[in-house]
Design a protein around this motif. Structure first.
Motif, mmCIF file in Angstrom:
data_model
loop_
_atom_site.group_PDB
_atom_site.id
_atom_site.type_symbol
_atom_site.label_atom_id
_atom_site.label_comp_id
_atom_site.label_asym_id
_atom_site.label_seq_id
_atom_site.Cartn_x
_atom_site.Cartn_y
_atom_site.Cartn_z
ATOM 1 N N ARG A 157 -13.226 3.646 -2.783
ATOM 2 C CA ARG A 157 -12.092 4.413 -3.304
ATOM 3 C C ARG A 157 -11.400 3.730 -4.477
ATOM 4 N NH1 ARG A 157 -9.408 6.450 2.325
ATOM 5 N NH2 ARG A 157 -11.073 7.876 2.891
ATOM 6 N N GLU A 160 -11.717 5.718 -7.764
ATOM 7 C CA GLU A 160 -10.942 6.964 -7.673
ATOM 8 C C GLU A 160 -9.450 6.678 -7.807
ATOM 9 O OE1 GLU A 160 -11.962 8.554 -3.858
ATOM 10 O OE2 GLU A 160 -14.087 8.734 -4.369
ATOM 11 N N ARG A 161 -8.994 5.644 -7.119
ATOM 12 C CA ARG A 161 -7.583 5.258 -7.176
ATOM 13 C C ARG A 161 -7.195 4.865 -8.593
ATOM 14 N NH1 ARG A 161 -5.043 0.813 -9.024
ATOM 15 N NH2 ARG A 161 -3.048 0.501 -8.100
ATOM 16 N N GLN A 163 -8.646 5.730 -11.460
ATOM 17 C CA GLN A 163 -8.650 6.893 -12.354
ATOM 18 C C GLN A 163 -7.410 7.751 -12.132
ATOM 19 O OE1 GLN A 163 -12.480 8.754 -11.803
ATOM 20 N NE2 GLN A 163 -13.522 7.167 -12.985
ATOM 21 N N ALA A 164 -7.037 7.965 -10.880
ATOM 22 C CA ALA A 164 -5.836 8.761 -10.582
ATOM 23 C C ALA A 164 -4.579 8.069 -11.122
ATOM 24 C CB ALA A 164 -5.721 8.997 -9.082
#
Length: 187
Positions: A157, A160-161, A163-164
């Motif tokens: 993750r 993803e973290r 990029q967010a």
């Protein structure tokens, strides 16, 4: 004004990567001074490739050096030229027996992921997870990486973290932050 590539890279690790927790493993190695920084001329591919292998050999012989950031100046300013050099370096590392021993990560001022949402008129802030002041090859020890990931809850993750997080700030903010790092290392 001249930017100092090695100093800009050190500041990028501290003020970008660590400050925004983009790599949860960087702080310990930075604080222990176990990151080696080396500036390489990327104009001559043969010399560049030899230097990558020399750095693998250095890591073989120096267990106190955890990881190396190879700062490429000049010769890798164009992102697609940089990717070609990265591909050559990865193939050479395989042929020299370093596959599974060291991983070669990459960072570039114009980094674009294959699935980037950037358009000709708008950047994707997520690409800034791999943007750096200078083109970089990052040599990581596979065993250390595997051990760190094993201790981290849901390591898949992390991208993803990141990029967010960066999309939440926006591309302009990311660009301004990186430009400030470069400006602070200019004379």
């Amino acid at each position: 004004m001249t930017t100092h590539p090695l100093e800009a890279t050190r500041r990028w690790v501290r003020d970008w990567v660590m400050a925004h927790d983009l790599c949860p493993f960087a702080a310990a190695e930075f604080e222990r001074e176990r990151i080696r920084y080396r500036q390489l001329d990327a104009m001559n591919d043969e010399a560049l490739l030899m230097a990558v292998i020399e750095e693998c050999e250095h890591l073989d012989q120096q267990p106190d050096t955890e990881t190396t950031l190879l700062v490429l100046t000049p010769g890798a300013e164009d992102f697609f030229t940089f990717l070609d050099k990265l591909d050559m370096a990865e193939r050479l590392m395989v042929s020299e027996g370093y596959e599974g021993v060291y991983q070669l990560a990459s960072f570039h001022p114009d980094y674009l992921f294959g699935d980037s949402q950037a358009t000709p008129n708008q950047e994707d802030a997520a690409d800034y997870t791999n943007r750096s002041p200078w083109p970089l090859f990052h040599l990581l020890r596979e065993t250390s990486l595997e051990a760190a990931l094993a201790r981290f809850h849901n390591p898949e993750r992390i991208p993803e973290r990141n990029q967010a997080l960066l999309r939440g700030h926006g591309a302009r903010w990311c660009r301004d932050e990186l430009e400030a790092i470069v400006q602070e290392t200019s004379s």
